[in-house]
Design a protein around this motif. Sequence first.
Motif: not given
Length: 276
Positions: A107-113, A217-219, A224-225, A230-236
């Motif tokens: 996923l590139i520039n995932p919509i996480s918020a 970094e400047r999305d 970034l938070s 999202l990284k922590h919510r997807i195992p591994g």
Amino acid sequence: MAVRCARGAALILVHGFRGDHHGLDRIAREIAIARPDVRTIVPDLPGFGETPAIPGREHTIETYGAWLRAFAAEVAPEGFAILGHSFGSLVVSAAIAGGLDASRIILINPISAPALEGPKAALTQLAIGYYRAAELLPERAARQLLGNPLIVRGMSEVMAKTGDPELRAWIHGQHAQYFSTFSDPSTLLQAFRASVSHTVLEYAAAFGRPTLLIAGERDDITELSAQLELKHRIPGAQLRIIPGTGHLVHYEAVEDAVAFIAEFLVETARSNERAA
């Protein structure tokens, strides 16, 4: 639809909102060079580019997810990895939640918020009003509003973060040429609503395959938070952050993104071989 390399393991790339397959063409081309064993496939989502809208269906995120599952089964029945950029990250996530069995997920520039909450909510509501106004106009007038060169250029100026004048000019040219290839204003509004009504976080529990997240970094769309959450919510999951870049990683940081993707594909292939 663009296909590079007639044979090899398939990687399906899903573009973002209002774009078409051209938006991911450089990523697909460079991946094919870096990994000649990979067959890259970049379709136009329904209602964009050369793919017509789906008759009689509202274009919800679930509709797009179902379409992607059917498309993948048709073009890569032997298996595939999947990549989604921006809105494409939502389409990929909805497809995975609906049963899409990709071997690897990028996923590139995932919509996480959520776009309808927080400091950008007012701008999102303004954009919704813009698309609603276009939907009420006759077809020709709506297209003129939605494809207004000044509005498209303004969006492009805000999104681009690079200080390279040549690259900025190319980005503006890409948006001017391909940002208005939608099928009709009504479908475009439906797609926009889908893009601002969901986040990848909603589907994180369904991710059961190796996952790579690439963020700028400047999305301006997702801070970034939220990408860290999202990284922590997807195992591994792996998270790679590209400094100085915003939401246009696929334009501004192709070399970096492809290096991360190629490394990820090699590492996960080796892990699969060891597991076997």
